[in-house]
Write a protein that holds these residues in place. Sequence first.
Motif, PDB file in Angstrom:
ATOM      1  N   PHE A   1       0.303  15.525 -35.123  1.00  0.00           N
ATOM      2  CA  PHE A   1       1.114  16.668 -34.686  1.00  0.00           C
ATOM      3  C   PHE A   1       2.114  15.834 -33.710  1.00  0.00           C
ATOM      4  O   PHE A   1       1.861  15.264 -32.735  1.00  0.00           O
ATOM      5  N   TYR A   2       3.237  16.525 -33.754  1.00  0.00           N
ATOM      6  CA  TYR A   2       4.388  15.939 -32.814  1.00  0.00           C
ATOM      7  C   TYR A   2       5.232  17.165 -32.697  1.00  0.00           C
ATOM      8  O   TYR A   2       5.722  18.038 -33.404  1.00  0.00           O
ATOM      9  N   HIS A   3       6.064  16.881 -31.197  1.00  0.00           N
ATOM     10  CA  HIS A   3       7.105  17.937 -30.814  1.00  0.00           C
ATOM     11  C   HIS A   3       8.173  17.398 -30.380  1.00  0.00           C
ATOM     12  O   HIS A   3       7.862  16.654 -29.488  1.00  0.00           O
ATOM     13  N   PRO A   4       9.578  17.580 -30.663  1.00  0.00           N
ATOM     14  CA  PRO A   4      10.731  16.887 -30.192  1.00  0.00           C
ATOM     15  C   PRO A   4      10.557  17.052 -28.718  1.00  0.00           C
ATOM     16  O   PRO A   4      11.147  15.929 -28.012  1.00  0.00           O
ATOM     17  N   GLU A   5      10.183  18.074 -28.051  1.00  0.00           N
ATOM     18  CA  GLU A   5      10.193  18.280 -26.476  1.00  0.00           C
ATOM     19  C   GLU A   5       8.917  17.306 -25.895  1.00  0.00           C
ATOM     20  O   GLU A   5       8.824  17.301 -24.647  1.00  0.00           O
ATOM     21  N   TYR A   6       8.419  16.362 -26.775  1.00  0.00           N
ATOM     22  CA  TYR A   6       7.750  15.453 -25.816  1.00  0.00           C
ATOM     23  C   TYR A   6       8.293  14.421 -25.027  1.00  0.00           C
ATOM     24  O   TYR A   6       8.072  14.026 -24.111  1.00  0.00           O
ATOM     25  N   VAL A   7       9.808  14.346 -25.761  1.00  0.00           N
ATOM     26  CA  VAL A   7      10.730  13.440 -24.923  1.00  0.00           C
ATOM     27  C   VAL A   7      11.204  14.080 -23.830  1.00  0.00           C
ATOM     28  O   VAL A   7      12.114  15.097 -23.846  1.00  0.00           O
TER      29      VAL A   7
ATOM     30  N   ILE B   1       3.224  15.319 -40.862  1.00  0.00           N
ATOM     31  CA  ILE B   1       3.312  15.679 -39.579  1.00  0.00           C
ATOM     32  C   ILE B   1       3.842  17.045 -39.273  1.00  0.00           C
ATOM     33  O   ILE B   1       4.688  17.353 -40.017  1.00  0.00           O
ATOM     34  N   HIS B   2       3.216  17.558 -38.293  1.00  0.00           N
ATOM     35  CA  HIS B   2       3.472  19.044 -38.222  1.00  0.00           C
ATOM     36  C   HIS B   2       3.725  19.373 -36.637  1.00  0.00           C
ATOM     37  O   HIS B   2       3.658  18.687 -35.644  1.00  0.00           O
ATOM     38  N   SER B   3       4.510  20.325 -36.758  1.00  0.00           N
ATOM     39  CA  SER B   3       4.939  21.141 -35.166  1.00  0.00           C
ATOM     40  C   SER B   3       3.474  21.698 -34.630  1.00  0.00           C
ATOM     41  O   SER B   3       2.747  22.115 -35.424  1.00  0.00           O
ATOM     42  N   HIS B   4       3.873  22.453 -33.684  1.00  0.00           N
ATOM     43  CA  HIS B   4       2.621  23.263 -32.923  1.00  0.00           C
ATOM     44  C   HIS B   4       3.181  23.761 -31.807  1.00  0.00           C
ATOM     45  O   HIS B   4       4.203  23.584 -31.458  1.00  0.00           O
ATOM     46  N   ALA B   5       2.274  24.998 -31.349  1.00  0.00           N
ATOM     47  CA  ALA B   5       2.554  25.736 -30.084  1.00  0.00           C
ATOM     48  C   ALA B   5       2.132  24.783 -28.898  1.00  0.00           C
ATOM     49  O   ALA B   5       1.261  24.030 -28.972  1.00  0.00           O
ATOM     50  N   PRO B   6       2.565  25.289 -27.769  1.00  0.00           N
ATOM     51  CA  PRO B   6       2.242  24.693 -26.417  1.00  0.00           C
ATOM     52  C   PRO B   6       0.702  25.630 -26.205  1.00  0.00           C
ATOM     53  O   PRO B   6       0.443  26.490 -26.741  1.00  0.00           O
ATOM     54  N   ALA B   7      -0.109  24.771 -25.563  1.00  0.00           N
ATOM     55  CA  ALA B   7      -1.394  25.337 -24.881  1.00  0.00           C
ATOM     56  C   ALA B   7      -1.125  26.571 -24.123  1.00  0.00           C
ATOM     57  O   ALA B   7       0.149  26.784 -23.329  1.00  0.00           O
ATOM     58  N   SER B   8      -1.772  27.549 -24.223  1.00  0.00           N
ATOM     59  CA  SER B   8      -1.498  28.865 -23.215  1.00  0.00           C
ATOM     60  C   SER B   8      -1.991  28.471 -21.495  1.00  0.00           C
ATOM     61  O   SER B   8      -2.857  27.894 -21.586  1.00  0.00           O
ATOM     62  N   ILE B   9      -1.488  29.651 -21.036  1.00  0.00           N
ATOM     63  CA  ILE B   9      -1.938  29.283 -19.709  1.00  0.00           C
ATOM     64  C   ILE B   9      -3.471  29.548 -19.386  1.00  0.00           C
ATOM     65  O   ILE B   9      -4.113  28.974 -18.474  1.00  0.00           O
TER      66      ILE B   9
ATOM     67  N   LEU C   1       6.259  21.366 -16.851  1.00  0.00           N
ATOM     68  CA  LEU C   1       4.954  22.083 -17.237  1.00  0.00           C
ATOM     69  C   LEU C   1       5.063  22.517 -18.676  1.00  0.00           C
ATOM     70  O   LEU C   1       4.104  22.219 -19.436  1.00  0.00           O
ATOM     71  N   HIS C   2       6.284  22.875 -19.115  1.00  0.00           N
ATOM     72  CA  HIS C   2       6.276  23.285 -20.605  1.00  0.00           C
ATOM     73  C   HIS C   2       6.265  22.191 -21.539  1.00  0.00           C
ATOM     74  O   HIS C   2       5.329  22.149 -22.336  1.00  0.00           O
ATOM     75  N   ARG C   3       6.781  21.048 -21.171  1.00  0.00           N
ATOM     76  CA  ARG C   3       6.586  19.664 -21.900  1.00  0.00           C
ATOM     77  C   ARG C   3       5.349  19.329 -21.929  1.00  0.00           C
ATOM     78  O   ARG C   3       4.522  18.993 -22.894  1.00  0.00           O
ATOM     79  N   SER C   4       4.684  19.416 -20.864  1.00  0.00           N
ATOM     80  CA  SER C   4       3.100  18.938 -20.661  1.00  0.00           C
ATOM     81  C   SER C   4       2.233  19.890 -21.486  1.00  0.00           C
ATOM     82  O   SER C   4       0.963  19.502 -22.138  1.00  0.00           O
ATOM     83  N   ALA C   5       2.277  21.175 -21.386  1.00  0.00           N
ATOM     84  CA  ALA C   5       1.681  22.321 -22.204  1.00  0.00           C
ATOM     85  C   ALA C   5       1.951  22.042 -23.719  1.00  0.00           C
ATOM     86  O   ALA C   5       0.948  22.195 -24.621  1.00  0.00           O
ATOM     87  N   LEU C   6       2.917  21.674 -24.089  1.00  0.00           N
ATOM     88  CA  LEU C   6       3.289  21.197 -25.491  1.00  0.00           C
ATOM     89  C   LEU C   6       2.356  19.902 -25.838  1.00  0.00           C
ATOM     90  O   LEU C   6       1.723  19.911 -26.935  1.00  0.00           O
ATOM     91  N   GLU C   7       2.302  19.022 -25.002  1.00  0.00           N
ATOM     92  CA  GLU C   7       1.417  18.003 -25.520  1.00  0.00           C
ATOM     93  C   GLU C   7       0.115  18.345 -25.289  1.00  0.00           C
ATOM     94  O   GLU C   7      -0.779  17.700 -26.497  1.00  0.00           O
TER      95      GLU C   7
ATOM     96  N   ALA D   1      -7.714  13.188 -37.227  1.00  0.00           N
ATOM     97  CA  ALA D   1      -6.482  13.677 -36.834  1.00  0.00           C
ATOM     98  C   ALA D   1      -5.890  13.045 -35.547  1.00  0.00           C
ATOM     99  O   ALA D   1      -6.501  12.430 -34.980  1.00  0.00           O
ATOM    100  N   CYS D   2      -4.491  13.348 -35.385  1.00  0.00           N
ATOM    101  CA  CYS D   2      -3.897  12.560 -34.503  1.00  0.00           C
ATOM    102  C   CYS D   2      -2.885  13.374 -33.951  1.00  0.00           C
ATOM    103  O   CYS D   2      -2.308  14.289 -34.502  1.00  0.00           O
ATOM    104  N   ASN D   3      -2.699  13.338 -32.514  1.00  0.00           N
ATOM    105  CA  ASN D   3      -1.671  13.797 -31.572  1.00  0.00           C
ATOM    106  C   ASN D   3      -0.713  12.697 -31.329  1.00  0.00           C
ATOM    107  O   ASN D   3      -1.118  11.673 -30.876  1.00  0.00           O
ATOM    108  N   LEU D   4       0.716  12.911 -31.645  1.00  0.00           N
ATOM    109  CA  LEU D   4       1.517  11.666 -31.492  1.00  0.00           C
ATOM    110  C   LEU D   4       2.018  11.720 -30.131  1.00  0.00           C
ATOM    111  O   LEU D   4       3.219  11.512 -29.783  1.00  0.00           O
ATOM    112  N   ALA D   5       0.970  11.606 -29.190  1.00  0.00           N
ATOM    113  CA  ALA D   5       1.249  11.758 -27.616  1.00  0.00           C
ATOM    114  C   ALA D   5      -0.363  11.862 -27.093  1.00  0.00           C
ATOM    115  O   ALA D   5      -1.214  11.538 -27.993  1.00  0.00           O
ATOM    116  N   GLY D   6      -0.485  12.450 -25.930  1.00  0.00           N
ATOM    117  CA  GLY D   6      -1.650  12.712 -25.556  1.00  0.00           C
ATOM    118  C   GLY D   6      -2.469  11.637 -24.771  1.00  0.00           C
ATOM    119  O   GLY D   6      -1.924  10.389 -24.869  1.00  0.00           O
TER     120      GLY D   6
END
Length: 299
Positions: free
Chosen positions: A4-10, A41-49, A86-92, A109-114
């Motif tokens: 799992f990866y999202h461009p906003e990790y950067v 490799i897949h995209s994903h949603a951020p964690a909810s509050i 905060l948004h970037r970190s919730a995505l991670e 499975a893998c998160n390409l961050a975290g």
Amino acid sequence: MRCFYHPEYVFPLPPEHPFPMDKFWRAEAMLREANHPAITIHSHAPASIEQLHRVHTPTYLASIRAGALVKADAVRLGLPASEALLHRSALEVGGTLAATQAALEDGLACNLAGGTHHAFADRGLGYCVLNDVAVAIRELHTTRPKLRIFVVDTDAHQGNGTHGIFAAEDRVFTYSIHVGKNYPAAKTPGDLDVPLPRYVEGADYLEQLESTLSPALDDFAPDFVFWIGGADLHIDDRFGQMRLTDEHFAARDHHILDLVTTRRVPTVVLYGGGYNRDRIKTARLHADTVLRAADHAQK
């Protein structure tokens, strides 16, 4: 193996900033170029509050969102607090949540961050805003309350935030092998800490890893594993204070992957830290760990 990866990790940081955010897009590009048959490799949603609140205090999250950290806390975090951060970190965190579900279904499975293991419930430290592993564990326990979860932390720095969050939790075992006299200066005890001397040689590191991790896994008998790899063990890392070569990294990865796959324990692989003098090398080390995990997923 789903990754799992999202461009906003950067997240945009000054070029001189010590945290190499470019490692995320570089490693993802390396994995796409490798075209490993087991990797998707897949995209994903951020964690909810709601999910974040299972670990982190509302006051802390609000202070990040508003960019309102006091100066000392801002220095300890090392990143500019803001709603965007905060948004970037919730995505991670969301990437780790998605990888957790994929591991339950597929085994690996893998998160390409975290692997943001320095974040406590009420504060962030060492470039770690939110503790993705802790949020994923709490999420797992909402539907599987009896699940026994083992955190394997092989980052060069102790996973103090994760240790602190689960200090009183007998369903979670925290293992960390790290340099003893390195960041963080004040250690938070885990279930099994393996402190090593500064500039430990790769062979000595592997001996300690192999003699401590397998017995701990056998004793605890986990149902699920989170593995925070870490690229900062490399001999050319600026902050890790270890002396592992590429060959030692391969031995570390294969040993851990053998342990979890032979036991058939669902496992999530996470990046952790990495600050190599060659920024591209940091990404290469992370990507190589993911490629080795994919090889094991095919077995």
